[in-house]
Design a protein around this motif. Structure first.
Motif, PDB file in Angstrom:
ATOM      1  N   SER A 279      67.524  47.269  85.626  1.00 54.21           N
ATOM      2  CA  SER A 279      68.164  47.455  86.933  1.00 54.21           C
ATOM      3  C   SER A 279      67.391  48.349  87.895  1.00 54.21           C
ATOM      4  O   SER A 279      67.763  48.453  89.052  1.00 54.21           O
ATOM      5  N   ALA A 338      71.668  38.311  85.216  1.00 55.71           N
ATOM      6  CA  ALA A 338      72.209  37.433  84.160  1.00 55.71           C
ATOM      7  C   ALA A 338      73.289  38.149  83.353  1.00 55.71           C
ATOM      8  O   ALA A 338      73.331  39.381  83.338  1.00 55.71           O
ATOM      9  N   HIS A 355      61.525  45.448  79.527  1.00 53.03           N
ATOM     10  CA  HIS A 355      60.924  46.722  79.944  1.00 53.03           C
ATOM     11  C   HIS A 355      61.298  47.833  78.960  1.00 53.03           C
ATOM     12  O   HIS A 355      60.897  48.970  79.150  1.00 53.03           O
ATOM     13  N   ASN A 359      69.297  50.244  76.526  1.00 52.57           N
ATOM     14  CA  ASN A 359      70.372  49.249  76.358  1.00 52.57           C
ATOM     15  C   ASN A 359      69.785  47.884  76.033  1.00 52.57           C
ATOM     16  O   ASN A 359      70.252  47.198  75.121  1.00 52.57           O
ATOM     17  N   SER A 360      68.768  47.492  76.770  1.00 56.22           N
ATOM     18  CA  SER A 360      68.164  46.177  76.535  1.00 56.22           C
ATOM     19  C   SER A 360      67.558  46.109  75.142  1.00 56.22           C
ATOM     20  O   SER A 360      67.721  45.105  74.422  1.00 56.22           O
ATOM     21  N   GLU A 363      70.340  45.840  72.654  1.00 58.09           N
ATOM     22  CA  GLU A 363      70.993  44.527  72.751  1.00 58.09           C
ATOM     23  C   GLU A 363      70.104  43.463  72.087  1.00 58.09           C
ATOM     24  O   GLU A 363      70.609  42.566  71.410  1.00 58.09           O
TER      25      GLU A 363
END
Ligand code: UDP
Length: 463
Positions: A279, A338, A355, A359-360, A363
């Motif tokens: 983000s 998304a 990146h 969190n990514s 996940e």
């Protein structure tokens, strides 16, 4: 509807918790997930939030929301210099947060307030909480490994590793294996001293808190957790991954384009590369074009999140050559934002170019999706090094972004045996995630301890 399933709910405990998320997407998500988890354990929840990037209260009818003025002018809300933004927030919110807390404590009618839980980046809140004798617990939304690096800031400065020098980028940091100098925290900001100040305050005020909560799990960061416990003699709770407690929830500030799910439905299992840089991070136009051509030349299907503002100097995807997507004959899909957790859980997804925001990364681990790592700033570089060198579940794009290198990395990940090996390793981690959340598992037990700990705090009643 975000309310946790009734079957997982416990009797109401008659105790209220105050939660204060930092108003950035990667911080709001885990704090609201934590709120849902604690609600399901029987606590009532009040979310204190800034006007800037306010969460949507209508999605959480079971919580009470209290908005505070943040004093930010429109031109100060840019995330281009996130260190400056967080520093400003820590100065400008002191008064309004203090007043809101006083009001909440005076307003207490039915339920006492047990504690305040704030993001670690809200370092000013420790002094405010202390002045009211309200225990403050900290949620650190990144992982333990990167926090330890932040805590080592005095050493890194003393030994001259930072400020980072171009001539030393590839050198190892023997005090912090497996990091290289180029993995150490760095960020684009107007004054690097602000960055060091922010890191120091974050670490010191966390140390002064009454407890520390992690969106991570023991099996993933065992060594780092032991090191942390030695240096931070406060109660520590590793209860992650938060988003796996309940079916996908969304505290997204941007509208998620769900049309990409039906696009994925038509693709073969494990065939699609999902590409997203989160983000805040941005890239320049030359990098954007190298990525586009790398994706196109790889011949693999891809779903690419190009957030408006991702490409410096462009509104959205204008720099792409005319007819770029059309020429790929349905092999590529670009969206502005998304439903990431749903995307990663989709059977068509075979790889995640990320990146490495925490969190990514988490996940991706939870869905067993191997990664291509392209960290951009801050803790992302540390996360990427762990993904590539410690957990060995991803390829690290650590040099200049160039279409040939990108094409090769995509093929290695999606088509070749190397990618298969990474998939096997990350599937083992996925299984560990499932285990840690079950009764007897480390996160499950840690959450039980957290619940008892909160109940043991002297609740503040009306006074
Ligand atoms: N995210 C999303 N849709 C997207 C891209 C990201 O919902 O298209 C979510 C993602 O699931 C994650 C968060 O935004 O929960 C990004 O947090 P992260 O820590 O990975 O990175 P940051 O945005 O803080 O750099």
């Amino acid at each position: 509807m975000e309310k946790p399933r009734e079957s997982r709910m416990q009797q109401r405990k008659g105790v209220t918790l105050l939660l204060f998320p930092l108003p950035l997407q990667g911080h709001i998500n885990p704090m609201l997930q934590l709120a849902n988890i604690l609600y399901s354990k029987g606590f009532s929840i009040i979310i204190i939030h800034t006007k800037f990037n306010s969460p949507n209260p209508s999605k959480y009818p079971h919580f009470t929301f209290r908005s505070i003025p943040d004093g930010l002018f429109e031109h100060e809300t840019s995330t281009a210099d996130v260190v400056h933004l967080v520093t400003l927030l820590n100065i400008k919110c002191i008064r309004s947060f203090h007043d809101s807390l006083i009001k909440l404590l005076l307003d207490v009618k039915e339920e006492p307030i047990a504690c305040l839980i704030t993001d670690a980046d809200w370092y000013f809140t420790q002094a405010v909480a202390d002045s009211m004798k309200l225990p403050r617990l900290v949620l650190r939304t990144s992982n333990i490994s990167s926090f330890l690096v932040y805590a080592a800031l005095p050493l890194l400065l003393e030994k001259g590793y930072i400020p980072i020098k171009d001539s030393q980028l590839e050198e190892p940091v023997p005090e912090l294996p497996p990091l290289k100098v180029k993995d150490l925290p760095g960020v684009k900001t107007r004054d690097v001293e602000d960055f060091y100040h922010l890191l120091a305050e974050l670490v010191n005020e966390t140390k002064a808190s009454s407890g520390l909560i992690w969106n991570s799990f023991e099996d993933l960061e065992q060594v780092e957790l032991s090191a942390l416990c030695k240096d931070f003699p406060i109660p520590i709770f590793t209860i992650g991954p938060f988003h796996k407690y309940f079916p996908a929830t969304s505290s997204s500030l941007l509208t998620q384009d769900k049309s990409c799910i039906s696009w994925l439905d038509k693709k073969a299992p494990n065939s699609v590369l999902y590409v997203s840089f989160g983000s805040i991070a941005d890239i320049n136009e030359a990098e954007f074009l190298e990525i586009a051509w790398g994706l196109a030349n790889s011949n693999q299907p891809f779903l690419w999140v190009v957030r408006p503002g991702l490409v410096l100097g462009s509104e959205w995807i204008e720099p792409l050559p005319h007819g770029f997507l059309e020429k790929l004959g349905g092999r590529g899909c670009i969206v502005k934002w998304a439903p990431q957790q749903e995307v990663l859980a989709h059977p068509a997804i075979g790889g995640f170019w990320t990146h490495n925001g925490w969190n990514s990364t988490l996940e991706g681990i939870c869905e067993g999706v191997p990664m291509i790592c392209h960290p951009i700033f801050g803790d992302q570089r540390i996360n990427a090094r762990y993904v590539a060198d410690i957990w060995r579940i991803g390829l690290h794009l650590e040099y200049k972004l160039e279409r040939g290198v990108i094409e090769r990395a995509i093929k290695r990940l999606l088509v070749e045996a190397e990618g298969q090996e990474m998939r096997k390793r990350i599937m083992t981690l996925k299984e560990k995630v499932e285990h840690c959340l079950k009764q007897g598992g480390s996160s499950y037990e840690s959450l039980e301890r957290l619940t008892s700990y909160i109940l043991s705090l002297q609740p503040l009643s009306s006074h």
